[in-house]
Scaffold this active site. Structure first.
Site, PDB file in Angstrom:
ATOM      1  N   GLU A  35       1.055  -9.080   1.837  1.00  0.00           N
ATOM      2  CA  GLU A  35       1.027  -8.301   3.082  1.00  0.00           C
ATOM      3  C   GLU A  35       1.390  -9.174   4.274  1.00  0.00           C
ATOM      4  O   GLU A  35       0.951 -10.317   4.373  1.00  0.00           O
ATOM      5  CB  GLU A  35      -0.368  -7.687   3.300  1.00  0.00           C
ATOM      6  CG  GLU A  35      -0.640  -6.555   2.347  1.00  0.00           C
ATOM      7  CD  GLU A  35      -1.969  -5.854   2.593  1.00  0.00           C
ATOM      8  OE1 GLU A  35      -2.784  -6.351   3.396  1.00  0.00           O
ATOM      9  OE2 GLU A  35      -2.182  -4.804   1.964  1.00  0.00           O
TER      10      GLU A  35
ATOM     11  N   SER B 292       0.835  -1.190   0.000  1.00  0.00           N
ATOM     12  CA  SER B 292       0.000   0.000   0.000  1.00  0.00           C
ATOM     13  C   SER B 292       0.877   1.251   0.000  1.00  0.00           C
ATOM     14  O   SER B 292       1.809   1.355   0.791  1.00  0.00           O
ATOM     15  CB  SER B 292      -0.896  -0.035   1.231  1.00  0.00           C
ATOM     16  OG  SER B 292      -1.688   1.109   1.253  1.00  0.00           O
ATOM     17  N   GLY B 293       0.585   2.168  -0.879  1.00  0.00           N
ATOM     18  CA  GLY B 293       1.349   3.419  -0.939  1.00  0.00           C
ATOM     19  C   GLY B 293       2.583   3.325  -1.806  1.00  0.00           C
ATOM     20  O   GLY B 293       3.352   4.280  -1.900  1.00  0.00           O
TER      21      GLY B 293
ATOM     22  N   ASN C 142      -1.246   5.293   3.371  1.00  0.00           N
ATOM     23  CA  ASN C 142      -1.494   5.991   2.113  1.00  0.00           C
ATOM     24  C   ASN C 142      -2.796   6.772   2.262  1.00  0.00           C
ATOM     25  O   ASN C 142      -3.818   6.207   2.641  1.00  0.00           O
ATOM     26  CB  ASN C 142      -1.604   4.937   0.995  1.00  0.00           C
ATOM     27  CG  ASN C 142      -1.863   5.544  -0.374  1.00  0.00           C
ATOM     28  OD1 ASN C 142      -2.060   6.756  -0.497  1.00  0.00           O
ATOM     29  ND2 ASN C 142      -1.870   4.712  -1.391  1.00  0.00           N
TER      30      ASN C 142
ATOM     31  N   THR D 207      -1.485   2.531  -8.094  1.00  0.00           N
ATOM     32  CA  THR D 207      -2.596   3.184  -8.781  1.00  0.00           C
ATOM     33  C   THR D 207      -2.088   4.310  -9.669  1.00  0.00           C
ATOM     34  O   THR D 207      -2.568   4.485 -10.796  1.00  0.00           O
ATOM     35  CB  THR D 207      -3.616   3.677  -7.737  1.00  0.00           C
ATOM     36  OG1 THR D 207      -3.963   2.564  -6.919  1.00  0.00           O
ATOM     37  CG2 THR D 207      -4.851   4.228  -8.386  1.00  0.00           C
TER      38      THR D 207
ATOM     39  N   SER E 123      -5.616   5.237  -0.449  1.00  0.00           N
ATOM     40  CA  SER E 123      -5.349   3.823  -0.653  1.00  0.00           C
ATOM     41  C   SER E 123      -6.568   3.149  -1.287  1.00  0.00           C
ATOM     42  O   SER E 123      -7.689   3.317  -0.805  1.00  0.00           O
ATOM     43  CB  SER E 123      -5.039   3.193   0.702  1.00  0.00           C
ATOM     44  OG  SER E 123      -4.900   1.818   0.563  1.00  0.00           O
ATOM     45  N   SER E 124      -6.344   2.396  -2.362  1.00  0.00           N
ATOM     46  CA  SER E 124      -7.467   1.682  -2.978  1.00  0.00           C
ATOM     47  C   SER E 124      -7.801   0.497  -2.084  1.00  0.00           C
ATOM     48  O   SER E 124      -6.937  -0.314  -1.808  1.00  0.00           O
ATOM     49  CB  SER E 124      -7.080   1.161  -4.368  1.00  0.00           C
ATOM     50  OG  SER E 124      -6.179   2.028  -4.990  1.00  0.00           O
TER      51      SER E 124
ATOM     52  N   GLY F 232      -0.364  -5.917  -3.061  1.00  0.00           N
ATOM     53  CA  GLY F 232       0.735  -6.865  -3.009  1.00  0.00           C
ATOM     54  C   GLY F 232       0.675  -7.707  -1.744  1.00  0.00           C
ATOM     55  O   GLY F 232      -0.201  -7.527  -0.881  1.00  0.00           O
TER      56      GLY F 232
HETATM   57  P1  ADP Z   1      -0.933   2.406  -4.048  1.00  0.00           P
HETATM   58  O1  ADP Z   1      -1.982   2.365  -5.107  1.00  0.00           O
HETATM   59  O2  ADP Z   1       0.219   1.486  -4.337  1.00  0.00           O
HETATM   60  O3  ADP Z   1      -1.430   2.209  -2.672  1.00  0.00           O
HETATM   61  P2  ADP Z   1      -0.728   5.127  -4.911  1.00  0.00           P
HETATM   62  O4  ADP Z   1      -0.577   4.851  -6.368  1.00  0.00           O
HETATM   63  O5  ADP Z   1      -2.032   5.604  -4.434  1.00  0.00           O
HETATM   64  O6  ADP Z   1      -0.278   3.856  -4.068  1.00  0.00           O
HETATM   65  O7  ADP Z   1       0.445   6.137  -4.530  1.00  0.00           O
HETATM   66  C1  ADP Z   1       0.537   6.753  -3.254  1.00  0.00           C
HETATM   67  C2  ADP Z   1       1.048   8.166  -3.402  1.00  0.00           C
HETATM   68  O8  ADP Z   1       2.394   8.168  -3.856  1.00  0.00           O
HETATM   69  C3  ADP Z   1       0.288   8.972  -4.428  1.00  0.00           C
HETATM   70  O9  ADP Z   1      -0.804   9.598  -3.851  1.00  0.00           O
HETATM   71  C4  ADP Z   1       1.327   9.967  -4.898  1.00  0.00           C
HETATM   72  O10 ADP Z   1       1.371  11.059  -4.032  1.00  0.00           O
HETATM   73  C5  ADP Z   1       2.627   9.234  -4.739  1.00  0.00           C
HETATM   74  N1  ADP Z   1       3.121   8.702  -6.040  1.00  0.00           N
HETATM   75  C6  ADP Z   1       3.034   7.439  -6.489  1.00  0.00           C
HETATM   76  N2  ADP Z   1       3.603   7.287  -7.699  1.00  0.00           N
HETATM   77  C7  ADP Z   1       4.075   8.499  -8.051  1.00  0.00           C
HETATM   78  C8  ADP Z   1       4.787   9.033  -9.186  1.00  0.00           C
HETATM   79  N3  ADP Z   1       5.120   8.253 -10.222  1.00  0.00           N
HETATM   80  N4  ADP Z   1       5.131  10.340  -9.171  1.00  0.00           N
HETATM   81  C9  ADP Z   1       4.810  11.127  -8.134  1.00  0.00           C
HETATM   82  N5  ADP Z   1       4.147  10.694  -7.038  1.00  0.00           N
HETATM   83  C10 ADP Z   1       3.769   9.406  -6.976  1.00  0.00           C
HETATM   84 MG    MG Z   2      -3.943   2.023  -5.002  1.00  0.00          MG
END
Ligand code: ADP
Ligand code: MG
Length: 765
Positions: A405, A104-105, A175, A109, A178-179, A403
Site C-alpha cells: 500500500e 483493497s477491492g 471496497n 477474498t 473490505s477485510s 497487498g
Molecule cells: P479484497 O478482498 O481484495 O479487498 P473482495 O474480494 O472483497 O476484495 O472484492 C471486492 C468486490 O469485487 C466484491 O465484493 C465483488 O463484488 C467484486 N468481485 C471480486 N472478485 C469477483 C469475481 N471473481 N466475480 C465477480 N465479482 C467479483
Molecule cells: Mg478482502
C-alpha cells in the site's frame, strides 16, 4: 509439411459468452471486455476484478472441466490454480500454499472463497472416485444433508467466511466489504485427498477502526447488523439504540450499504455462528460484548478539578451503566477503572485520578482490546469447531492478505502491511529464482551468471536488531511520555537506520521517513506510530474483566492481574508492542509458507470506481509492479525467458533448416536451425531450447523473411503461369478470329472472282 500445435493458444473452457457487457469506456482491454478476467504470467495467475457477477465462469460444471487438466491447457482460471495445488498435493504428498495478494477491492477474498470452494469440491470428488467414502458430491452452495448431523469440515470452512467477515470486514472508501485483517486458512487433507481439518490464522486486525471511523467508511459490519437486526428482546437486554446514536459509529454518516440489509445480514451471521458450532449462549455473550463496546463509546467525561474527571451525568452515565450491564461488571468499578490509574509503589498501590482526555483514551483502549479479543475468541472458536486433523497427510494454505500500500499519507498500518509484503516478496523472488535454477539444472544449462536480486536490505532496515526501525519504535514506546518527534529523531540518529540506502528523510515533511520498498518509495508519517504500536495491557481493565459475573467476559481477560503491584514495576500499565507481535506472527507465517510449495494469484483492480467494464492501464501497471509480477518477468528475462520444447521449436522454425527438419531428429534440427540463423543467445537443454531475451524475436524475423521469400517465389511462379495462360488464350482467340476473318475474306474474294468470271462469260456470250 510438419503438423503440430498451432502457436500459443489456450483451449477455451468457456465456449460461449453468456451475455454482452454494458457500454465500454474508451480505454479498455479487449480480453477484459470479453469477460476473460484471468491470465497467466508464467505460473502466476493474474485476476482482474470484473466488478459484476460472472456466473458462467464458476460452478460445478466449470470445476469439473478444470479437474485433472494440465496447467495451462485450458484458458486461465482460478480453478486451474486450485487444481494444480490439489493435484500436486495428491501426487507429491507435499503441502501447498496459494498466495493471493492485491490492493483493497481487487478481489482477494472472493478469489480465496472460489479456491476454497474448488478444494472442497475436488476433495469430495476425488474421495468419491477412489471409493474412500460414500458421500455424494454436493454442488457448492447447496444446503447440507439434513441426515448428517455433523457438518462436513469443508462446509464449516466455507461457513466461517461470513462470520469472520461480519466481525472483521468493514466498508472502506475502496471496497464495501473490505477485510480489515489478514487471513491464512490451512486446509488439511487426508490420504484420500478429502478435506479433513482446517486451521484459520488471522493477522493484524485493524483495531483502531473500532473507535475511529470517518466518512465515507464504516466500522465493522457486526455493529450495524446488531443495531438493525436484534430481536426486541435482545434489543431490550442489550439496551440497543439505532446505530447513529452510538458515538463510535456516528463519526461517519454512513450506516447502510447499497443493496445490503443490515437486519438480514444479522440473521446470516447468527446462522453462520450456529454453522460453526458456536453455542447460542456463547453467541449471545459475544454480541453482549459488541454492545458493550458501543455503549463504552458513549461514556463521556468532564473535568471536575485539577487533573480529575468524572463520567458526564445523564446519557453518558446511562451508557456506562449499560456497558457495565452488558459486561456483567459493577458500574462503579468500571467508572473507576476508566477514570483512575493505579500505580504500584514500595509502600503499596497508589490510585491517582486521570484528566478527562486521558480517561477518554483509557476508554478507547478498553473498547479496542475488548473487540480485538472477541475477534481472537471467534477465530479460536472457529478453529475448535472445524477441528484440526493431527493425521493430515498434507495441507493447502490459502493466504488472503493485504497487498503493498502507498497512499498520500501512510500510517503505522501501511508500514506493517508493507513489511509483510516485503517478506512475501522475498519469498516470491527466491521461489521464482529457485524454480528457474531448478529448471536450468534439470536441463543441464549453465546458469551461474544469473543474478539474484534480493530485498534483504529492506528487511534488515525494518526488522534489524538491535537498531532497525521496529526496534527503535519499541524503544521509544517504552517511555510513556515519549512523543512522535522522539521516534523520528531516534530514527534519524540511529546509524544502522540512517546509513541504509533504503532509508531517507524527506526534506519537506518533518517527522516523516521514506523507505525504498521493492515496489517503490513510501513516505510514512510517524505522528500515530507510537499510539498505534502501544497496546497497553491495563491492569485495571484486566482485573475488571476477570471479575465479571459472565464467564465468557472473564475468559476474555488473558490472565488475572493483581493491581496491588505484585507484578512489580512502577506502573500497572505494561507495554506490549503491536509491531513486535506482528513480526512474530509473520515469522510463523513465513515458516509455514517455506515448508509448502507456493502458487501465486495476483488480483488487480481495473479502476478506482469499482465499476464493471472499465480498464485503466496506468493503475493496472502500477499494481502489477507492486505485485512483483514485473519482477518475476525481470528474473525470467535475466536468464532464458523462452524455453521451448524441441518438437515445438522445430514445428515453428523448420523453414530455417528444412533439410535437417525433414530428417526427423528434433534436437539436431533445432541446432541446425540455430546454426543457419547464426544464433548466439541460446543453450540447448535436455528437452528444450533455451533462448535469451531477443533471440526468439530474431529467429522469428528470419523465419518471416524466409517465408516471405518463399511466398514471393510462389507468387512469381503463380503470376508467370497466369500471365502465360492468359496470353495463350488471347493468342488462340486472335488466331481463331483471324482465321475466321481470313476465311471470310478469302470466300468473299473467291465469290467476287466467280462473279467477275461469270460476268466476263456473259459479256463474251
Ligand atoms: P479484497 O478482498 O481484495 O479487498 P473482495 O474480494 O472483497 O476484495 O472484492 C471486492 C468486490 O469485487 C466484491 O465484493 C465483488 O463484488 C467484486 N468481485 C471480486 N472478485 C469477483 C469475481 N471473481 N466475480 C465477480 N465479482 C467479483
Ligand atoms: Mg478482502
Amino acid at each position: 509439411m510438419r503438423g503440430g500445435k498451432k502457436g500459443r493458444g489456450w483451449r477455451q473452457a468457456v465456449e460461449t459468452r453468456a451475455r454482452r457487457r454494458p457500454t465500454l469506456s474508451p480505454s479498455f482491454s479487449p480480453s477484459y471486455a470479453l469477460d476473460a478476467i484471468y491470465t497467466y504470467t508464467g505460473t502466476i495467475l493474474i485476476a482482474v476484478n470484473p466488478f459484476c457477477p460472472l456466473p458462467h465462469l464458476y460452478g460445478a460444471d466449470m470445476m469439473a472441466q478444470y479437474r485433472g487438466v494440465r496447467f495451462g491447457e485450458l484458458s486461465p482460471h482460478v480453478y486451474a490454480v486450485a487444481d494444480a495445488a490439489h493435484a500436486a498435493l495428491r501426487s507429491t504428498g507435499r503441502s501447498q500454499s496459494i498466495l493471493i495478494s492485491g490492493e483493497s477491492g481487487a478481489g482477494k477474498t472472493e478469489t480465496a472463497k472460489l479456491i476454497m470452494q474448488y478444494l472442497a469440491w475436488a476433495g469430495e470428488a476425488g474421495a468419491a472416485e477412489s471409493g474412500a467414502g460414500a458421500r455424494a458430491v454436493p454442488p457448492p452452495g447447496s444446503p447440507s444433508s439434513p441426515t448428517r448431523e455433523k457438518r462436513s469440515v469443508e462446509r464449516q470452512v466455507l461457513e466461517s467466511n461470513p462470520l469472520l467477515e461480519a466481525f472483521g470486514n468493514a466498508k472502506t472508501a475502496r471496497n464495501d466489504n473490505s477485510s480489515r485483517f489478514g487471513k491464512f486458512v490451512d486446509i488439511q487433507f487426508d490420504a484420500s485427498g478429502r478435506i479433513s481439518g482446517a486451521a484459520v490464522r488471522t493477522y493484524l486486525l485493524e483495531r483502531s477502526r473500532v473507535v475511529s471511523v470517518n466518512d465515507p467508511e464504516r466500522s465493522f459490519h457486526i455493529f450495524y447488523q446488531l443495531c438493525a437486526g436484534a430481536s426486541p428482546s435482545e434489543r431490550e437486554a442489550l439496551r440497543l439504540r439505532p446505530a447513529q446514536e452510538f458515538a463510535y459509529l456516528a463519526r461517519s454518516s454512513c450506516t447502510n450499504l447499497d443493496g445490503v440489509s443490515n437486519a438480514d445480514e444479522y440473521a446470516r451471521t447468527r446462522t453462520a455462528m450456529a454453522g460453526v458450532g458456536v453455542a447460542p449462549a456463547d453467541g449471545d455473550a459475544a454480541l453482549r460484548v459488541v454492545a458493550a463496546v458501543l455503549h463504552l463509546g458513549n461514556v463521556a467525561f468532564v473535568a471536575t478539578g485539577d487533573d480529575e474527571c468524572a463520567v458526564v451525568e445523564g446519557d453518558a452515565a446511562a451508557s456506562l451503566d449499560a456497558a457495565a450491564h452488558c459486561l456483567r461488571v459493577d458500574p462503579a468499578a468500571l467508572a473507576k477503572s476508566l477514570t483512575t490509574r493505579t500505580r504500584a509503589t514500595p509502600d503499596g498501590p497508589i490510585v491517582s485520578p486521570l484528566p478527562a482526555p486521558a480517561a477518554a483514551d483509557n476508554r478507547d483502549a478498553l473498547a479496542k482490546s475488548l473487540y480485538a479479543r472477541l475477534f481472537d475468541w471467534l477465530v479460536d472458536r472457529i478453529n475448535a469447531a472445524i477441528g484440526q486433523d493431527p493425521a493430515a497427510a498434507a495441507s493447502v494454505g490459502v493466504l488472503d492478505i493485504y497487498g503493498f500500500e502507498c497512499f498520500d499519507a501512510n500510517d503505522f498500518e501501511q508500514f506493517c502491511i508493507n513489511l509483510a509484503n516485503e517478506k512475501l516478496q522475498q519469498h516470491f523472488n527466491s521461489h521464482v529464482f529457485k524454480m528457474e535454477q531448478a529448471e536450468y539444472e534439470r536441463e543441464a544449462i549453465d546458469w551461474s551468471y544469473i543474478e539474484f536480486v534480493d530485498n534483504q536490505d529492506v528487511l534488515d532496515l525494518v526488522e534489524g536488531a538491535p537498531a532497525g526501525v521496529l526496534a527503535c519504535l519499541d524503544d521509544v514506546c517504552r517511555f510513556p511520555r515519549a512523543a512522535a518527534s522522539d521516534f523520528a529523531e531516534k530514527l534519524y540518529a540511529s546509524p544502522a537506520v540512517a546509513s541504509s540506502a533504503r532509508f531517507s528523510r524527506p526534506k519537506t515533511q518533518p517527522g516523516a521517513f521514506t523507505v525504498a520498498h521493492y515496489a517503490g518509495g513510501v513516505t510514512y508519517d510517524t505522528t500515530n506510530f507510537l499510539s498505534k504500536n502501544r497496546d497497553f495491557v491495563v491492569a485495571e481493565h484486566e482485573a475488571l474483566l476477570a471479575g465479571s459475573g459472565d464467564p465468557f467476559v472473564a475468559a476474555l481477560a488473558p490472565q488475572a492481574v493483581a493491581v496491588d503491584g505484585a507484578r512489580g514495576g512502577a506502573s500497572a500499565y505494561r507495554f506490549s508492542s503491536v509491531a513486535a507481535r506482528f513480526k512474530t506472527q509473520l515469522a510463523d507465517l513465513m515458516a509455514a509458507l517455506s515448508a509448502a510449495e507456493p502458487h501465486y494469484v495476483r488480483c488487480v483492480k481495473p479502476n478506482a470506481a469499482n465499476a464493471p467494464a472499465r480498464f485503466e492501464p496506468g493503475p493496472v501497471l502500477h499494481q502489477l509492479r507492486c505485485g512483483g509480477v514485473l519482477e518475476a518477468v525481470r528474473i525470467s528475462c535475466a536468464g532464458f525467458p523462452a524455453k521451448v520444447p524441441y518438437a515445438d521449436f522445430v514445428d515453428h522454425f523448420w523453414a530455417l533448416a528444412p533439410a535437417a527438419a525433414a530428417a526427423g531428429d528434433d534436437v539436431a534440427a533445432a541446432k541446425a536451425v540455430a546454426a543457419s540463423a547464426k544464433l548466439s543467445g541460446f543453450q540447448a537443454g535436455r528437452t528444450k531450447m533455451f533462448l535469451r531475451a531477443g533471440a526468439m524475436a530474431a529467429l522469428d524475423r528470419l523465419r518471416t523473411d524466409k517465408l516471405n521469400g518463399a511466398a514471393v517465389t510462389l507468387q512469381r511462379f503463380g503470376r508467370g503461369f497466369l500471365a502465360r495462360r492468359s496470353f495463350a488464350r488471347a493468342r488462340a482467340a486472335v488466331v481463331t478470329l483471324q482465321a475466321g476473318v481470313r476465311g471470310w475474306l478469302a470466300r468473299a474474294r473467291a465469290r467476287s472472282l466467280r462473279q467477275a468470271k461469270a460476268a466476263t462469260r456473259i459479256q463474251a456470250a
